[in-house]
Design a protein around this motif. Structure first.
Motif, PDB file in Angstrom:
ATOM      1  N   TYR A   1    -119.268  30.690  26.486  1.00 35.87           N
ATOM      2  CA  TYR A   1    -118.481  30.320  27.658  1.00 35.87           C
ATOM      3  C   TYR A   1    -117.270  31.222  27.738  1.00 35.87           C
ATOM      4  O   TYR A   1    -116.578  31.436  26.752  1.00 35.87           O
ATOM      5  CB  TYR A   1    -118.039  28.855  27.562  1.00 35.87           C
ATOM      6  CG  TYR A   1    -119.206  27.905  27.604  1.00 35.87           C
ATOM      7  CD1 TYR A   1    -119.751  27.502  28.815  1.00 35.87           C
ATOM      8  CD2 TYR A   1    -119.787  27.439  26.429  1.00 35.87           C
ATOM      9  CE1 TYR A   1    -120.831  26.646  28.856  1.00 35.87           C
ATOM     10  CE2 TYR A   1    -120.868  26.580  26.464  1.00 35.87           C
ATOM     11  CZ  TYR A   1    -121.390  26.182  27.677  1.00 35.87           C
ATOM     12  OH  TYR A   1    -122.468  25.346  27.714  1.00 35.87           O
ATOM     13  N   GLY A   2    -116.998  31.730  28.901  1.00 31.73           N
ATOM     14  CA  GLY A   2    -115.883  32.646  29.104  1.00 31.73           C
ATOM     15  C   GLY A   2    -114.578  31.930  29.384  1.00 31.73           C
ATOM     16  O   GLY A   2    -114.495  30.692  29.379  1.00 31.73           O
ATOM     17  N   ASP A   3    -113.544  32.724  29.650  1.00 34.46           N
ATOM     18  CA  ASP A   3    -112.188  32.213  29.887  1.00 34.46           C
ATOM     19  C   ASP A   3    -112.106  31.263  31.078  1.00 34.46           C
ATOM     20  O   ASP A   3    -111.260  30.378  31.109  1.00 34.46           O
ATOM     21  CB  ASP A   3    -111.212  33.360  30.130  1.00 34.46           C
ATOM     22  CG  ASP A   3    -111.006  34.215  28.893  1.00 34.46           C
ATOM     23  OD1 ASP A   3    -111.409  33.782  27.797  1.00 34.46           O
ATOM     24  OD2 ASP A   3    -110.448  35.315  29.038  1.00 34.46           O
ATOM     25  N   ASP A   4    -112.965  31.449  32.061  1.00 32.88           N
ATOM     26  CA  ASP A   4    -112.871  30.641  33.272  1.00 32.88           C
ATOM     27  C   ASP A   4    -113.732  29.379  33.211  1.00 32.88           C
ATOM     28  O   ASP A   4    -113.842  28.647  34.188  1.00 32.88           O
ATOM     29  CB  ASP A   4    -113.260  31.481  34.497  1.00 32.88           C
ATOM     30  CG  ASP A   4    -114.673  32.040  34.395  1.00 32.88           C
ATOM     31  OD1 ASP A   4    -115.249  32.036  33.291  1.00 32.88           O
ATOM     32  OD2 ASP A   4    -115.202  32.486  35.427  1.00 32.88           O
ATOM     33  N   SER A   5    -114.320  29.076  32.064  1.00 34.04           N
ATOM     34  CA  SER A   5    -115.169  27.888  31.921  1.00 34.04           C
ATOM     35  C   SER A   5    -114.307  26.629  31.860  1.00 34.04           C
ATOM     36  O   SER A   5    -113.254  26.611  31.226  1.00 34.04           O
ATOM     37  CB  SER A   5    -116.008  27.979  30.644  1.00 34.04           C
ATOM     38  OG  SER A   5    -116.834  29.106  30.685  1.00 34.04           O
ATOM     39  N   SER A   6    -114.789  25.577  32.514  1.00 35.16           N
ATOM     40  CA  SER A   6    -114.058  24.306  32.515  1.00 35.16           C
ATOM     41  C   SER A   6    -114.556  23.408  31.383  1.00 35.16           C
ATOM     42  O   SER A   6    -115.650  23.607  30.849  1.00 35.16           O
ATOM     43  CB  SER A   6    -114.252  23.590  33.855  1.00 35.16           C
ATOM     44  OG  SER A   6    -115.596  23.152  33.981  1.00 35.16           O
TER      45      SER A   6
END
Length: 121
Positions: free
Chosen positions: A5-10
């Motif tokens: 999961y990247g930085d923008d994952s919730s």
């Protein structure tokens, strides 16, 4: 690894993608582990515990496990079932393993999302 999961994952995206699918297996008696890996400051602890505004994957999983056990107990005929749920939370920081209950004392157990629905001690 099962997922990245990247930085923008919730929190919701991570929970629905990697945690919720394993909960039914836990209720069938299997063990489950969730492992967050990354550099210092990447948000692993926040992802696991979250906060009052955005609960992490641990409080979300506990809510769902409690809900699922209640539903399963309601569907069974005969005497009511009793479920025993245990968990542990380990943190590895600077090559040291810590098993600290403080995150649960401050973030999880007193969280309004759990306190209104379940008796937790």
């Amino acid at each position: 690894f099962d997922a990245f999961y990247g930085d923008d994952s919730s929190q919701q995206e991570i929970y629905l993608g990697s945690i919720k699918p394993i909960l039914s297996h836990v209720l069938n008696g299997q063990n489950a582990s969730v492992f967050a890996y990354g550099p210092t400051g990447a948000g692993k602890t926040h992802t696991m515990l979250g906060g009052p505004e955005q609960p992490g994957v641990v409080p979300r999983a506990l809510l769902d496990v409690f809900r699922m056990t209640r539903e399963q107990s309601d569907q069974l005929s005969g005497p009511p079932w009793t479920f025993a749920i245990t968990m542990s939370y380990l943190e590895i920081y600077q090559e040291k393993v810590r098993q600290d209950s403080e995150p649960f004392d401050t973030v999880l157990w007193r969280s309004p999302c759990l306190a209104d629905h379940y008796w937790i001690c």
